[in-house]
Design a protein around this motif. Sequence first.
Motif, mmCIF file in Angstrom:
data_model
loop_
_atom_site.group_PDB
_atom_site.id
_atom_site.type_symbol
_atom_site.label_atom_id
_atom_site.label_comp_id
_atom_site.label_asym_id
_atom_site.label_seq_id
_atom_site.Cartn_x
_atom_site.Cartn_y
_atom_site.Cartn_z
ATOM 1 N N MET A 1 83.061 -73.062 136.588
ATOM 2 C CA MET A 1 84.043 -74.090 136.209
ATOM 3 C C MET A 1 85.174 -74.167 137.221
ATOM 4 O O MET A 1 86.254 -74.662 136.926
ATOM 5 N N GLY A 2 84.941 -73.614 138.398
ATOM 6 C CA GLY A 2 85.959 -73.704 139.441
ATOM 7 C C GLY A 2 85.814 -75.024 140.184
ATOM 8 O O GLY A 2 85.469 -76.045 139.593
ATOM 9 N N MET A 3 86.047 -74.980 141.510
ATOM 10 C CA MET A 3 85.935 -76.223 142.273
ATOM 11 C C MET A 3 84.474 -76.653 142.374
ATOM 12 O O MET A 3 83.592 -75.833 142.600
ATOM 13 N N GLY A 4 84.273 -77.950 142.260
ATOM 14 C CA GLY A 4 82.945 -78.490 142.542
ATOM 15 C C GLY A 4 82.114 -78.816 141.322
ATOM 16 O O GLY A 4 82.398 -78.361 140.217
ATOM 17 N N GLU A 5 81.098 -79.624 141.550
ATOM 18 C CA GLU A 5 80.147 -79.987 140.495
ATOM 19 C C GLU A 5 78.871 -79.156 140.734
ATOM 20 O O GLU A 5 78.124 -79.421 141.682
#
Length: 344
Positions: free
Chosen positions: A155-159
């Motif tokens: 759930m950090g940066m990015g998809e």
Amino acid sequence: MDSERIEKIISDYGLQKFRANQLKDAIFNKHVSSYDEVSTLKKDLREKLKEEQPILCLEEHKIYKSSDKRTYKALLKLEDGRIIESVLMSPKPDHWTACISSQVGCAMACTFCATGTMGLLRNLSSEEISDQVLFWRQFIKKNGIDARLNNVVYMGMGEPFHNKTKVFKSVDELKNPETFNMGSRHISISTSGLLKPIYEMAERFPQVNLAISLHAANDVLRSGMMPVNDNFPLDKLAEALTHYLAKTKRKIFLEYILLDDENDSLKNADELVDLIHKIKPSKLLHVNLIVYNQTDSAHRQASRENAVKFKDYLIKNGVSTTIRKNLGRDIDGACGQLAVLDQK
Ligand code: SAH
Ligand code: SF4
């Protein structure tokens, strides 16, 4: 360090089986930060490894600590100089969760999300993803935190599903008994709703938790906030989730940020109830209502009063719902605040 890299080291340096096991144990169980700590290895080998084989493929650039000491945010520098963010948080005493990034930036351009404003700079490799977990395990040990890292959330940066191959490989690595040895149920992936990987996840990782960033339950509203909805609208998402539930019989988490005067009315809550009833079996869906963390966008946090009304309406209509606690706000380590704009 991951299984591929350590196996290569073992073969390149001709390590005997018991030496190889000592090395694996030191890195993945004892979480040493330096080969100096691996006293079972001969000194000349330790020196060589130190020079030639960094344990992590990323390095600490900066650490922020929240005032309540329950959240740490790390800026981690990759080998090409790019910087990502990774967060360690303690949602309850003695429990630590790592919130890891899957890309530098994100292409999905959700209007409420700081990472979305960066655009996509590049995908992370599987090792760059799993090394964030190794980094936090070392951090816990170095800082004498008296608890284990229990959970990992993408759930950090990015998809994650926009970098699916590397993300799936990293999940295999986290589950690998020889290295990270985590149970699937301790791993969660959050997506803005790319559909094909949802079907694949049901086959390949039926026990890994799935969270969907929903944020609106009608297409016009959702497309306005999340351009991804143009390609993957809600009826198709509902179909994919019904398929996923039939295969896995696992709970799905629907994330819903409450935004003032946009998606926080009882009419919006009613649309959400309708959508949930289209997904079968509806009782396997759990709604996480999220308090909006302010970014530079024009969106505003919903009032406490509306949040409670929204939640009560869902519960009254049989939908299991919680309002999610927010950790790490004072260090911009909370959801949607992850952005490193100064990429050199
Ligand atoms: N790209 C994935 C995973 C990373 S985002 C996804 O979108 O699911 C992690 C979570 O933070 C998602 O639920 C996302 O919708 C939420 N989020 C993004 N911006 C936010 C903000 N400003 N305030 C609160 N939550 C936010
Ligand atoms: Fe990307 Fe998720 Fe942020 Fe949307 S919410 S821009 S998908 S990181």
